[in-house]
Design a protein around this motif. Sequence first.
Motif, mmCIF file in Angstrom:
data_model
loop_
_atom_site.group_PDB
_atom_site.id
_atom_site.type_symbol
_atom_site.label_atom_id
_atom_site.label_comp_id
_atom_site.label_asym_id
_atom_site.label_seq_id
_atom_site.Cartn_x
_atom_site.Cartn_y
_atom_site.Cartn_z
ATOM 1 N N PRO A 161 0.764 -1.242 0.000
ATOM 2 C CA PRO A 161 0.000 0.000 0.000
ATOM 3 C C PRO A 161 0.799 1.300 0.000
ATOM 4 C CG PRO A 161 -0.105 -1.043 2.155
ATOM 5 C CD PRO A 161 0.582 -2.006 1.244
ATOM 6 N N PRO A 180 -3.628 2.482 -7.361
ATOM 7 C CA PRO A 180 -4.464 3.255 -6.431
ATOM 8 C C PRO A 180 -5.756 2.549 -6.036
ATOM 9 C CG PRO A 180 -3.537 4.705 -8.091
ATOM 10 C CD PRO A 180 -3.174 3.310 -8.510
ATOM 11 N N ILE A 181 -6.407 1.838 -6.962
ATOM 12 C CA ILE A 181 -7.671 1.177 -6.610
ATOM 13 C C ILE A 181 -7.442 0.063 -5.590
ATOM 14 C CG2 ILE A 181 -7.621 -0.436 -8.574
ATOM 15 C CD1 ILE A 181 -10.695 -0.174 -8.657
ATOM 16 N N ASP A 184 -6.727 1.775 -2.194
ATOM 17 C CA ASP A 184 -7.977 2.280 -1.622
ATOM 18 C C ASP A 184 -8.839 1.150 -1.080
ATOM 19 O OD1 ASP A 184 -7.191 4.819 -2.318
ATOM 20 O OD2 ASP A 184 -8.511 4.975 -4.072
ATOM 21 N N THR A 185 -8.891 0.042 -1.820
ATOM 22 C CA THR A 185 -9.683 -1.111 -1.395
ATOM 23 C C THR A 185 -9.132 -1.693 -0.099
ATOM 24 O OG1 THR A 185 -10.287 -1.611 -3.688
ATOM 25 C CG2 THR A 185 -10.496 -3.406 -2.102
ATOM 26 N N GLN A 187 -7.425 -0.037 2.119
ATOM 27 C CA GLN A 187 -7.686 0.931 3.181
ATOM 28 C C GLN A 187 -9.109 0.794 3.725
ATOM 29 O OE1 GLN A 187 -5.316 3.185 4.494
ATOM 30 N NE2 GLN A 187 -6.894 3.325 6.080
ATOM 31 N N ARG A 188 -10.065 0.509 2.863
ATOM 32 C CA ARG A 188 -11.442 0.299 3.329
ATOM 33 C C ARG A 188 -11.517 -0.923 4.239
ATOM 34 N NH1 ARG A 188 -12.746 1.943 -1.903
ATOM 35 N NH2 ARG A 188 -13.103 -0.195 -2.638
ATOM 36 N N ASP A 191 -10.104 0.131 7.582
ATOM 37 C CA ASP A 191 -11.012 1.013 8.316
ATOM 38 C C ASP A 191 -12.216 0.271 8.889
ATOM 39 O OD1 ASP A 191 -9.334 3.090 7.648
ATOM 40 O OD2 ASP A 191 -10.584 3.840 6.011
#
Length: 269
Positions: A161, A180-181, A184-185, A187-188, A191
């Motif tokens: 990442p 980036p996708i 971001d995935t 990171q979700r 979270d």
Amino acid sequence: MTSPTLSVATWNINSVRLRMPIVERFLTEQAPDVLCLQEIKCQEDQFPYEAFRALGYEHFAVHGQKGYHGVATVAKVPIRDFSRHDWQDNGEARHIGVELTDPAHQGMIVENVYVPAGGDIPDREQNVKFGQKLDFFERMTRWADTVDRPTLIVGDFNVAPLESDVWSHKQLLKVVSHTPIEVDTLQRFMDAHGWADIGRQHIAAPERYYSWWSYRSKDWKANDRGRRLDHMWASPELAAQAVAHHVHEGARDWEKPSDHVPLVTEFAL
């Protein structure tokens, strides 16, 4: 009285039977309490149980399949099967979860996962495998939102990442594992449970941190074109008990190595 400690290792071994000699070396030298393996590439009845027992690892949770994928968790401490999620909904053996059952370790959960690599083209429309990888993470994200036990999730996530998780951020921005996708995935997913990235708690960015070097690189050490594809993430309360984290890069130089190296985290519980 000192708190009991627990060490957990993760390693994409790329065929446990082929690489049992280096697994034995690692267990002899480092002796983690729990070892999570990915890509064991064998069925459950083919797993080398006796070789592990000879080294003091008498507890097993194995989810295998013929020739591909497969995950296994072996331990010196008592464990029991806890979960087997099919994150792709296609029957591939890519996850095994265990519960530590001895009182000293407070019912800690260890989830061992092997995320699909995702093919070569970072586009869902052009590459079915890439879409499957993103969907795998989306299912894991929905699951993570429900986790209510002290949990450690480890394995080959096949995503690097951070910029300092790859040898060249600019050159790998369009390469599967660092797009980036995918970042971001991932990171979700982080979270959804508030996971703590233990590796980066102990090896803070922007310090270089890799766990994988391609077999295609003739001199992996000189070229050092690595990526951090392997991860150890913990629930916040468990992460606070992580006292050390080690990346065993030297294993990439052992005879007939995996292209990944082992990671070890020590906890004071």
